[in-house]
Design a protein around this motif. Sequence first.
Motif, short mmCIF file in Angstrom:
data_model
loop_
_atom_site.label_atom_id
_atom_site.label_comp_id
_atom_site.label_asym_id
_atom_site.label_seq_id
_atom_site.Cartn_x
_atom_site.Cartn_y
_atom_site.Cartn_z
N ARG A 40 -10.79 43.21 -34.79
CA ARG A 40 -11.04 43.28 -33.08
C ARG A 40 -10.85 44.51 -32.62
NH1 ARG A 40 -11.15 38.41 -30.21
NH2 ARG A 40 -10.69 39.43 -28.42
N LYS A 41 -11.53 45.13 -31.65
CA LYS A 41 -11.31 46.42 -31.15
C LYS A 41 -10.08 46.57 -30.22
CE LYS A 41 -15.31 49.19 -30.81
NZ LYS A 41 -16.52 49.48 -30.43
N ASP A 42 -9.81 45.19 -29.55
CA ASP A 42 -8.39 45.09 -28.58
C ASP A 42 -7.16 44.93 -29.63
OD1 ASP A 42 -8.79 42.48 -29.57
OD2 ASP A 42 -9.04 41.82 -27.58
N LYS A 43 -7.32 44.72 -30.79
CA LYS A 43 -6.20 44.67 -31.51
C LYS A 43 -5.46 43.49 -31.28
CE LYS A 43 -7.22 48.32 -33.69
NZ LYS A 43 -8.11 48.15 -34.77
N ALA A 44 -6.06 42.28 -30.85
CA ALA A 44 -5.46 40.97 -30.30
C ALA A 44 -4.77 40.49 -31.59
CB ALA A 44 -6.54 40.07 -29.86
N ARG A 45 -3.59 39.74 -31.45
CA ARG A 45 -2.75 39.32 -32.43
C ARG A 45 -3.07 37.74 -32.64
NH1 ARG A 45 1.61 42.70 -33.58
NH2 ARG A 45 0.98 44.95 -33.88
N ASP B 267 -14.59 38.75 -32.23
CA ASP B 267 -15.42 38.98 -30.82
C ASP B 267 -16.70 39.67 -31.19
OD1 ASP B 267 -15.45 38.90 -28.31
OD2 ASP B 267 -14.14 40.88 -27.79
#
Length: 241
Positions: free
Chosen positions: A114-119, A160
């Motif tokens: 994921r680009k947003d680095k969601a955990r 995503d």
Amino acid sequence: MGPEATTASNLLELRGVNQSYGQSHTLWDIDLDVPEGQCTVVMGRNGVGKTTLMETIMGMRNLDSGSIQFAGEDISRKAIEYRAPAGIGLVPQGRQIFPLLSVEENLQIGLSARKDKARSIPSFIYELFPVLKEMLGRRGGDLSGGQQQQLAIGRALVIDPKLLILDEPTEGIQPNLVADIATIIRRLNQEFGLTVIIVEQKLPFARKVADRYVILDRGRKVSEGAMPELSDAIIQRYLTV
């Protein structure tokens, strides 16, 4: 419109794609437009190059010539590791989940892309696939074929993606779950605006989910159009066994 023209509404465009595997020329001069927000089905008999085409889009096979444009960017020579973060999710043929990892661990694998680095795993995954929430601690290999397919789709959605590719999603799935998968694909299209490519053999399923069809024969594109335009003559020529 000629093959040189581009359309803003196409999320994915292939132009003149040729691909060889060893001494075998597998894809011949493929032009392909995948309109944004629609479901495109790729059909054809066994061994005509459908999976090879998907693997080429994913960067798993190198182009001999031609170009692949995704979201306005030329990804023709980009490494395979670039494709998922760029927004292309793949549900491969045979699902290829990790049988010894738990459902939750299988889903978490997608987070790294994921680009947003969601955990954390997005909640809509569990809303789409309630069975996965019930089975988070269970090993992937202990799930039924249909549940494994839901897990494979969920894992691809975790990244995503802008484009979701499903290679033979109904293979080995019991009929009641095939209907569920069709419903989920339409929801992803219509509610989430996700662009979808499906490789599919089952014509009733393809008619239910797809806006457009593309038919391959011996590595070449031989027919394409809106799904209602798929005639009995084309089916008889290219799809019946």
